[in-house]
Design an enzyme around this catalytic site. Sequence first.
Site, PDB file in Angstrom:
ATOM      1  N   LYS A   6       3.704  14.612   9.058  1.00  0.00           N
ATOM      2  CA  LYS A   6       3.324  13.302   8.507  1.00  0.00           C
ATOM      3  C   LYS A   6       1.937  12.933   9.010  1.00  0.00           C
ATOM      4  O   LYS A   6       1.653  13.082  10.209  1.00  0.00           O
ATOM      5  CB  LYS A   6       4.360  12.259   8.934  1.00  0.00           C
ATOM      6  CG  LYS A   6       4.150  10.871   8.332  1.00  0.00           C
ATOM      7  CD  LYS A   6       5.260   9.926   8.773  1.00  0.00           C
ATOM      8  CE  LYS A   6       5.143   8.564   8.128  1.00  0.00           C
ATOM      9  NZ  LYS A   6       6.217   7.636   8.558  1.00  0.00           N
ATOM     10  N   SER A  21       8.656   5.528   4.806  1.00  0.00           N
ATOM     11  CA  SER A  21       7.298   5.920   4.546  1.00  0.00           C
ATOM     12  C   SER A  21       7.048   7.434   4.675  1.00  0.00           C
ATOM     13  O   SER A  21       5.991   7.907   4.249  1.00  0.00           O
ATOM     14  CB  SER A  21       6.372   5.187   5.524  1.00  0.00           C
ATOM     15  OG  SER A  21       6.691   5.511   6.855  1.00  0.00           O
ATOM     16  N   SER A  32      12.053   4.893   8.043  1.00  0.00           N
ATOM     17  CA  SER A  32      11.097   5.779   7.353  1.00  0.00           C
ATOM     18  C   SER A  32      11.383   7.268   7.416  1.00  0.00           C
ATOM     19  O   SER A  32      10.749   8.037   6.706  1.00  0.00           O
ATOM     20  CB  SER A  32       9.690   5.538   7.888  1.00  0.00           C
ATOM     21  OG  SER A  32       9.138   4.445   7.226  1.00  0.00           O
TER      22      SER A  32
HETATM   23  N1  GLN Z   1      10.395   0.343   5.016  1.00  0.00           N
HETATM   24  C1  GLN Z   1      10.181  -0.137   6.334  1.00  0.00           C
HETATM   25  C2  GLN Z   1       8.908  -0.928   6.413  1.00  0.00           C
HETATM   26  O1  GLN Z   1       8.284  -1.077   5.418  1.00  0.00           O
HETATM   27  C3  GLN Z   1      10.217   0.988   7.309  1.00  0.00           C
HETATM   28  C4  GLN Z   1       8.925   1.581   7.631  1.00  0.00           C
HETATM   29  C5  GLN Z   1       9.001   2.614   8.735  1.00  0.00           C
HETATM   30  O2  GLN Z   1      10.078   2.939   9.221  1.00  0.00           O
HETATM   31  N2  GLN Z   1       7.846   3.073   9.169  1.00  0.00           N
HETATM   32  O3  GLN Z   1       8.543  -1.409   7.414  1.00  0.00           O
END
Ligand code: GLN
Length: 496
Positions: free
Chosen positions: A103, A178, A202
């Site tokens: 990532k 994400s 994410s």
């Molecule tokens: N969807 C969540 C957010 O927008 C999780 C993001 C994450 O885990 N980095 O914060």
Amino acid sequence: MVWPAQTGDPRTLKFIFNHETIIPLMIDLKNLTIKKAHEHLVKGDFSALELANAYKAEAVKRNPEINAYLEIFSDIDEQAKAADDRIKAGKADMLTGIPFAIKDIILIKGRIASGASKILENYRATYDATVIKKLKDAGVVFLGRTNMDEFAMGGSNENSAFGPVKNPHDTSRVPGGSSGGSAAAVAMDATLAALGTDTGGSIREPASFCGVVGLKPTYGAVSRFGVMAMTSSLDQVGPLAKTVEDAEIIFNTIKGRDPMDSTSFEMNETRPEKKVIGVPFDILKEGIDKDVLENFNASLEVYKKQGYTIKDIDLPMMKYSLAVYYVIVPAEVSSNTARYDGVKYGLHVDGKDLPDDYLSTRAQGFGPEVRRRIMLGTYVLSQGYYDAYYSKALKVKKLITADFNKAFQEVDAIMMPVSPTPAFKIGEKTADPISMYLADIFTVPANLAGIPAISVPSGTVNRDGKALPVGLQIIAPAFAEQVLFDLGKKFEQSRL
Ligand code: GLN
């Protein structure tokens, strides 16, 4: 006689000349796992170079459509040859020669690390993250860096500055976010394994949407050194892989106390098994897709058949998780993103004076979701609102943790769906950030409580004639990742 690698179909890499017949020896990427690949590499059935090129060919073929990779590295062959040397020298670790996608929020020395943001588009990392160092020591082959929501803010990958990732199972849908690029890359056999980060789901949500395994470790189990901070008190690095065992192998390689991250710990919680699984049924009463609920109930049956008791548990504070999360996250985001000022690194836009430089750089460099969170966070941390929002959120976070601790006195693990729906359509939620945030309802609690959780593929639900994967979420007490691996493997075996 083994012929050299052929071009063309990456799955038909080698031809064996056998009694005058040419038999194609397939590298069956679909069914390959880390353990199987390791055995083949050590036996010499194929080399790390051939393996890496098989995945690379798939990545090159699918990426123009899926957009999972922001970059496919140009030195894959060199890395793979080094792995082959090590394998030939009899010094292979389980991960030597195993292809990985990373990532684009995790620093690899000398390579671009953009966080999928315009503000770091051309930024090159000056050092290795601790997790990268550990993977390098193990001899993995880095195939490339994967697309993501900008600085990990989002749940659909639509917040990337470099275009959304598409779900390989249905390209009209999101892969989740994400870490959507990492999940999609594993799902489409464009890598054998990947790293992601999970602050509120994410790793688990994209794993669920793409039909792969995703582990969010205990807060502190894995070093965050060299990982761009989104919400420092919640962020964790973890694996996305094909099987629970693969996730376990990767976790065991990257975990551990790191002097460079004072929040990291070395711990291994072992607990006598109670054979009881907790489910907060109350939370599942509304706001969840009917097919997803059905799939979840069917997953529970698997454990019942194996002699587990399913206990209805109460997590009374869990309903406040999203409210708490979306105060704490913007607060930390607003302070963590302050470093992107156009002076230290990344994009610089000239304004009429220094304050204008800052404003112009940040206005052009950050996308809308990042700007939204910076504004919300600045607000909740400002004088007069700090106590009303931020301090209160921290107090409720403690109560949520206490709920989980209480529940774990009676159960081995807690199960719930990963996401209330299967992968949604690209564009479906972008106009309404709140509807996007609601997708995190089942993943955020484990982050707030600092406990480990895994998403294991639990089958598919049908939408518009397409089979969309969904995941079962298993949550364990802090540092009891082993419970997740044991229960996850039992689930996988029951489905073979
Ligand atoms: N969807 C969540 C957010 O927008 C999780 C993001 C994450 O885990 N980095 O914060």
